[in-house]
Design an enzyme around this catalytic site. Structure first.
Site, PDB file in Angstrom:
ATOM      1  N   ASP A   1      -5.363 -22.921 -11.579  1.00 13.56           N
ATOM      2  CA  ASP A   1      -5.865 -21.673 -10.635  1.00 13.56           C
ATOM      3  C   ASP A   1      -6.053 -20.366 -11.376  1.00 13.56           C
ATOM      4  O   ASP A   1      -6.120 -20.228 -12.485  1.00 13.56           O
ATOM      5  CB  ASP A   1      -5.006 -21.748  -9.610  1.00 13.56           C
ATOM      6  CG  ASP A   1      -5.695 -21.388  -8.198  1.00 13.56           C
ATOM      7  OD1 ASP A   1      -6.186 -20.141  -8.076  1.00 13.56           O
ATOM      8  OD2 ASP A   1      -5.746 -22.176  -7.235  1.00 13.56           O
TER       9      ASP A   1
ATOM     10  N   HIS B   1      -8.917 -20.043 -13.190  1.00  8.89           N
ATOM     11  CA  HIS B   1     -10.031 -19.441 -12.185  1.00  8.89           C
ATOM     12  C   HIS B   1     -10.106 -17.768 -12.618  1.00  8.89           C
ATOM     13  O   HIS B   1     -10.539 -16.917 -11.820  1.00  8.89           O
ATOM     14  CB  HIS B   1      -9.470 -19.526 -10.725  1.00  8.89           C
ATOM     15  CG  HIS B   1      -9.688 -20.902 -10.493  1.00  8.89           C
ATOM     16  ND1 HIS B   1      -9.460 -21.289  -8.997  1.00  8.89           N
ATOM     17  CD2 HIS B   1     -10.099 -22.011 -10.917  1.00  8.89           C
ATOM     18  CE1 HIS B   1      -9.482 -22.370  -8.947  1.00  8.89           C
ATOM     19  NE2 HIS B   1     -10.090 -23.002 -10.071  1.00  8.89           N
TER      20      HIS B   1
END
Ligand SMILES: *[C@@H]1O[C@H](CO)[C@@H](O)[C@H](O)[C@H]1NC(C)=O
Ligand SMILES: *[C@@H]1O[C@H](CO)[C@@H](O)[C@H](O)[C@H]1NC(C)=O
Length: 393
Positions: free
Chosen positions: A233, A256
């Site tokens: 993430d 991310h």
């Protein structure tokens, strides 16, 4: 596609103050002119092995940690030692302060999270929680393993446990450690001030859900530097109430990217300001730099400077998403509601082909530029921004 992008992004008008106030004070002993020769304080070493910990990776060592913390917290200049070459299998623990001054935790072995989910029934949200600490240092050559595999297979929206949380801490140093495979996020710094996080190695598989690297929330004056973060993430996420956040010499990927927000969920008021991210490399991340806010919220994200960021193989280099939606059913469009502010957002100096900035931005800003321009709160001032983008491959 291989992108090598060097960019400077400047949001808002005011200059970011480049130093975190008080940062230099962290961890340094106070010097008094008249007793410079005074010997340093002797440290009280509290060894976890003396409290019945086995460190064999199988036995539950939770109680030993609770007892040892109690002792260390009451000792002046205490050092809670977790020795090398041992694996301590432990359930959730609350390391509560305030403690006597000068406490350090030396994690040289490995802390490994219990895989028994029922251990987390009392507090689902935290595995290692450090609370109300002042002048506290956590360091060592050891590692912190959240044993996340048993959690990742569960639905990503059930309450999950953060591996390491610092809450309401002042003058905090976290350094040198390795964090891996958390249940959810690796490290969160919440409602704290004067924090230095450095030389961490943070890793989780690219497909592990919600395993943010470092999550900063409600925190003032934090400096994050010289760290490697590869997760499933966000690399670093900065959310509401955070101000004076500096991140530098960070390597991200996979993951991310670096993100501000999401802000304004459930129409809340969120503010984020004075963010300075520089000398970062993003490699193989889905996003690069992202500011995301929900519709209908209030507040702002302002005084943000991204400088000297290298991106390689990044799918969406820049995303400014004011219609963020991260839930199963689509969010209702709320065009009438006040859109969140990215104050004085301005762009300039695109060198990626003549006359192509608009097209370029349509590619990098996932929610198209017209949308952004239409909102009253955002202006695109091409004179203010300086940007140098080089694309290879
Ligand atoms: C925060 O921690 C300090 C001690 O460092 C304590 O005195 C204070 O009450 C704590 N605040 C909250 C809101 O828990
Ligand atoms: C680009 O990154 C993706 C992961 O986001 C990875 O699977 C792929 O192998 C990378 N490609 C190159 C050329 O590095």
């Amino acid at each position: 596609m291989l992108l090598r992008i060097l960019l400077i992004v400047l949001l808002a008008t005011s200059l970011f103050s480049t130093s975190c106030q008080g940062k230099k004070k962290i961890g340094k002993p106070k010097k008094h002119g008249n007793n410079v020769k005074k010997k340093p304080h002797t440290n009280a070493i509290i060894d976890i092995q003396d409290f019945g910990a086995k460190g064999d990776g199988l036995s539950d060592d939770t109680q030993a940690f609770i007892k040892a913390w109690d002792k260390a917290c009451k000792a002046e200049n205490g050092v809670l030692l977790i020795p090398r070459h041992k694996i301590y299998y432990i359930g959730p623990i609350k390391f509560h302060g305030p403690c006597k001054k000068g406490l350090r935790m030396m994690i040289n072995g490995e802390l490994r999270a219990s895989k028994d989910l029922s251990d987390y029934n009392e507090d689902r949200r935290h595995w290692l929680l450090f609370q109300n600490m002042e002048n506290f240092v956590v360091e060592g050559v050891g590692s912190i393993d959240g044993n996340g595999h048993v959690w990742w297979i569960r639905s990503c929206k059930v309450d999950k446990t953060i591996a390491m949380t610092f809450y309401n801490c002042t003058n905090l140093i976290v350094r040198n450690l390795e964090l891996k495979n958390p249940q959810k996020m690796h490290l969160t710094i919440t409602k704290s001030k004067l924090v230095e996080v450095s030389r961490l190695k943070i890793t989780a598989p690219a497909d592990s859900p919600n395993t943010d690297g470092i999550h900063v929330s409600g925190t003032k004056n934090i400096d994050i530097h010289h760290s490697y973060i590869g997760t499933g993430d966000d690399c670093i996420s900065i959310v509401s109430g955070s101000t004076n956040v500096r991140a530098r010499y960070i390597h991200c990927g996979p993951g991310h990217g670096i993100s501000i927000g999401s802000l304004g969920k459930n129409k809340e008021e969120d503010t984020v300001s004075n963010i300075y991210v520089h000398d970062a490399t993003l490699r193989g991340t889905t996003n690069g730099l992202r500011i995301k806010s929900w519709q209908g919220g209030r507040g702002y994200a302002k005084d943000i400077l991204f400088q000297d960021i290298d991106m390689v193989n990044v799918t969406n280099p820049i995303i400014i998403d004011q219609f963020y939606c991260d839930q199963d059913k689509p969010c209702k469009e709320q065009r009438a509601a006040p859109v969140r502010r990215c104050e004085t957002l301005a762009l300039d100096g695109f060198r990626w082909g003549r006359g192509r900035p608009k097209k370029y931005w349509r590619e990098v800003i996932r929610y198209d530029m017209e949308q952004l321009q239409l909102t009253e709160d955002v202006t695109l001032d091409r004179k203010v921004w300086r940007k140098w983008i080089r694309v290879e491959g």
